[in-house]
Scaffold this active site. Structure first.
Site, PDB file in Angstrom:
ATOM      1  N   LYS A 247       3.846 -14.939   5.742  1.00 41.68           N
ATOM      2  CA  LYS A 247       4.945 -13.250   6.926  1.00 41.68           C
ATOM      3  C   LYS A 247       3.557 -11.852   6.847  1.00 41.68           C
ATOM      4  O   LYS A 247       2.192 -12.263   5.738  1.00 41.68           O
ATOM      5  CB  LYS A 247       5.652 -13.608   6.541  1.00 41.68           C
ATOM      6  CG  LYS A 247       5.864 -12.893   4.814  1.00 41.68           C
ATOM      7  CD  LYS A 247       7.338 -12.560   4.224  1.00 41.68           C
ATOM      8  CE  LYS A 247       7.468 -11.566   3.004  1.00 41.68           C
ATOM      9  NZ  LYS A 247       9.136 -11.139   2.687  1.00 41.68           N
TER      10      LYS A 247
ATOM     11  N   MET B  39      -6.099  12.110   7.123  1.00 44.92           N
ATOM     12  CA  MET B  39      -5.555  11.279   8.250  1.00 44.92           C
ATOM     13  C   MET B  39      -6.321  10.180   8.276  1.00 44.92           C
ATOM     14  O   MET B  39      -7.201   8.623   8.266  1.00 44.92           O
ATOM     15  CB  MET B  39      -5.620  11.588   9.646  1.00 44.92           C
ATOM     16  CG  MET B  39      -5.317  10.226  11.162  1.00 44.92           C
ATOM     17  SD  MET B  39      -4.904  11.109  12.444  1.00 44.92           S
ATOM     18  CE  MET B  39      -3.670  11.934  12.385  1.00 44.92           C
TER      19      MET B  39
ATOM     20  N   TYR C 196      -5.194  20.007   2.814  1.00 46.40           N
ATOM     21  CA  TYR C 196      -4.169  20.340   3.747  1.00 46.40           C
ATOM     22  C   TYR C 196      -3.839  21.112   2.026  1.00 46.40           C
ATOM     23  O   TYR C 196      -3.039  20.271   1.131  1.00 46.40           O
ATOM     24  CB  TYR C 196      -3.335  19.444   4.669  1.00 46.40           C
ATOM     25  CG  TYR C 196      -4.347  19.067   5.415  1.00 46.40           C
ATOM     26  CD1 TYR C 196      -4.368  20.058   6.606  1.00 46.40           C
ATOM     27  CD2 TYR C 196      -5.232  17.956   5.721  1.00 46.40           C
ATOM     28  CE1 TYR C 196      -4.479  19.690   7.678  1.00 46.40           C
ATOM     29  CE2 TYR C 196      -5.395  17.430   7.043  1.00 46.40           C
ATOM     30  CZ  TYR C 196      -5.607  19.094   7.975  1.00 46.40           C
ATOM     31  OH  TYR C 196      -5.905  18.896   9.373  1.00 46.40           O
TER      32      TYR C 196
ATOM     33  N   ARG D 108      21.882  -9.648   1.400  1.00 51.86           N
ATOM     34  CA  ARG D 108      21.072  -9.492   2.775  1.00 51.86           C
ATOM     35  C   ARG D 108      21.802 -10.550   3.181  1.00 51.86           C
ATOM     36  O   ARG D 108      22.425 -11.089   4.462  1.00 51.86           O
ATOM     37  CB  ARG D 108      19.200  -9.569   2.750  1.00 51.86           C
ATOM     38  CG  ARG D 108      19.222  -8.495   1.670  1.00 51.86           C
ATOM     39  CD  ARG D 108      17.256  -8.068   1.723  1.00 51.86           C
ATOM     40  NE  ARG D 108      16.147 -10.010   1.231  1.00 51.86           N
ATOM     41  CZ  ARG D 108      15.945  -9.743   1.378  1.00 51.86           C
ATOM     42  NH1 ARG D 108      14.707  -8.667   1.667  1.00 51.86           N
ATOM     43  NH2 ARG D 108      14.740 -10.734   0.867  1.00 51.86           N
TER      44      ARG D 108
END
Length: 356
Positions: free
Chosen positions: A35, A301, A253, A130
């Site tokens: 999957k 990024m 950053y 679930r």
């Protein structure tokens, strides 16, 4: 020259990991779970290396059709079944085994016009809450299914929420035993953790997922370090720049990392847009020129920065392993407060992938 980041897939490791599963569960058949595009590895790239499996298990109908078109003739299990009744003709055409977990699916199957009956996996809710029928409804649902012409074989299926714990399946197993009392049916219960650590839950079919790709179902590499499991995916890049910080200077950053003394910093072509976790803190392990070191500062990024103190010889073009054979994906995930599953699945489409 193209950007140096690369994901390499060791297909021999994939085949090796399937054999580790077979040794762990020698009496059970194996559903190899592919999957999420084979956990981010690319189902079209890897399925042939798992072709000695007994069956493939997945979610997406498109991926099941792809396997059939590539030539796989063995069983395919759709782990969440069909999502809409109008998919059933394709389940029929491509001979897919469907899980059943809801009343509407039973009605849809009963009303469908099929060329031949389908094999069914009847999902039991053993406590995860679930999907699946509550244990006290399983006998009733079983009888309903037995009366439907479109139903062939029925296998009982469930899933464990805490199989990585030594005592994690006791309660669910008791509920499954209650639900299955008096039913002559095969069972498929074991995920990767139960396959490795709970032989009492192996029964007829096991469903390994993460362990096939070389990571630990517990999220801790030491739990599988002696099992013979080998990492399949290596994410690598290179240093593209070097900075020398003076004491008190920062990098990245938010100025999250401040040098306490003069320090060489390597800038690596890899960032969160490639799938590296943005929340990975300073100190996340990384391999530079074969030497273990760590990230410093925020993940950008397209770039991240690493401490070059342990590897003074490193410079522009020096190879970097973000995760793989030496830096286990579980280590990176644990540092970032997540699991290896997420990092595999988050590998970005812009990262080139090669098979080895």
């Amino acid at each position: 020259m193209s950007r140096p980041i690369l994901a390499s897939l060791d297909l021999q490791a994939l085949g090796n990991n399937l054999q580790v599963v077979r040794r762990a569960a020698p009496t059970a058949k194996v559903w190899s779970v592919v999957k999420a595009n084979a956990y981010g590895h690319g189902i079209d790239r890897v399925w042939r290396s798992l072709a000695s499996t007994d069956g493939f298990a997945m979610l997406n109908l498109e991926e099941a059709i792809l396997l059939r078109e590539r030539g796989w003739k063995g069983p395919i299990l759709m782990l969440e079944g069909f999502f809409h009744a109008d998919e059933l003709p394709l389940f029929d055409k491509y001979r897919l085994t469907t899980s059943l977990h809801s009343n509407w699916q039973i009605k849809a199957l009963q009303n469908a016009q099929l060329q031949a009956p389908l094999d069914i996996y009847l999902k039991i809710n053993s406590g995860m809450n679930r999907l699946g029928f509550m244990p006290d409804r399983v006998h009733t649902v079983w009888q309903q299914l037995r009366a439907i012409n479109n139903v062939s074989s029925i296998t009982l299926m469930s899933h464990f929420a805490e199989a990585e714990r030594p005592d994690g399946i006791a309660g669910p197993m008791a509920r499954i035993t209650q639900a299955a009392e008096g039913l002559d049916a095969p069972r498929s219960l074991s995920n990767s953790a139960a396959t490795l650590w709970h032989p009492e839950a192996h029964f007829d079919w096991v469903r390994p997922g993460i362990v096939l790709y070389g990571a630990s179902p517990s999220g801790q590499w030491q739990d599988v370090a002696n099992s013979g499991i080998r990492p399949v995916m290596t994410l690598s890049s290179e240093i593209i720049a070097v900075q020398t910080l003076k004491a008190g200077e920062t990098v990245g950053y938010g100025c999250r990392y401040r040098a306490s003394e003069e320090q060489r910093i390597g800038v690596v072509a890899c960032g969160y847009a490639d799938g590296y976790p943005r929340i990975a803190p300073s100190g996340t392990p990384v391999l530079v020129d074969g030497i273990r070191t760590a990230t410093v500062g925020a993940i950008s990024m397209d770039m991240l920065t690493v401490d070059l103190t342990p590897c003074p010889q490193a410079g522009i073009g020096t190879p970097v392993e973000l995760w793989g054979k030496e830096i286990k994906i579980d280590e990176v995930a644990a540092a970032a407060g997540t699991v290896g599953y997420e990092l595999m699945c988050a590998l970005a489409p812009r990262v080139p992938v090669v098979t080895v």
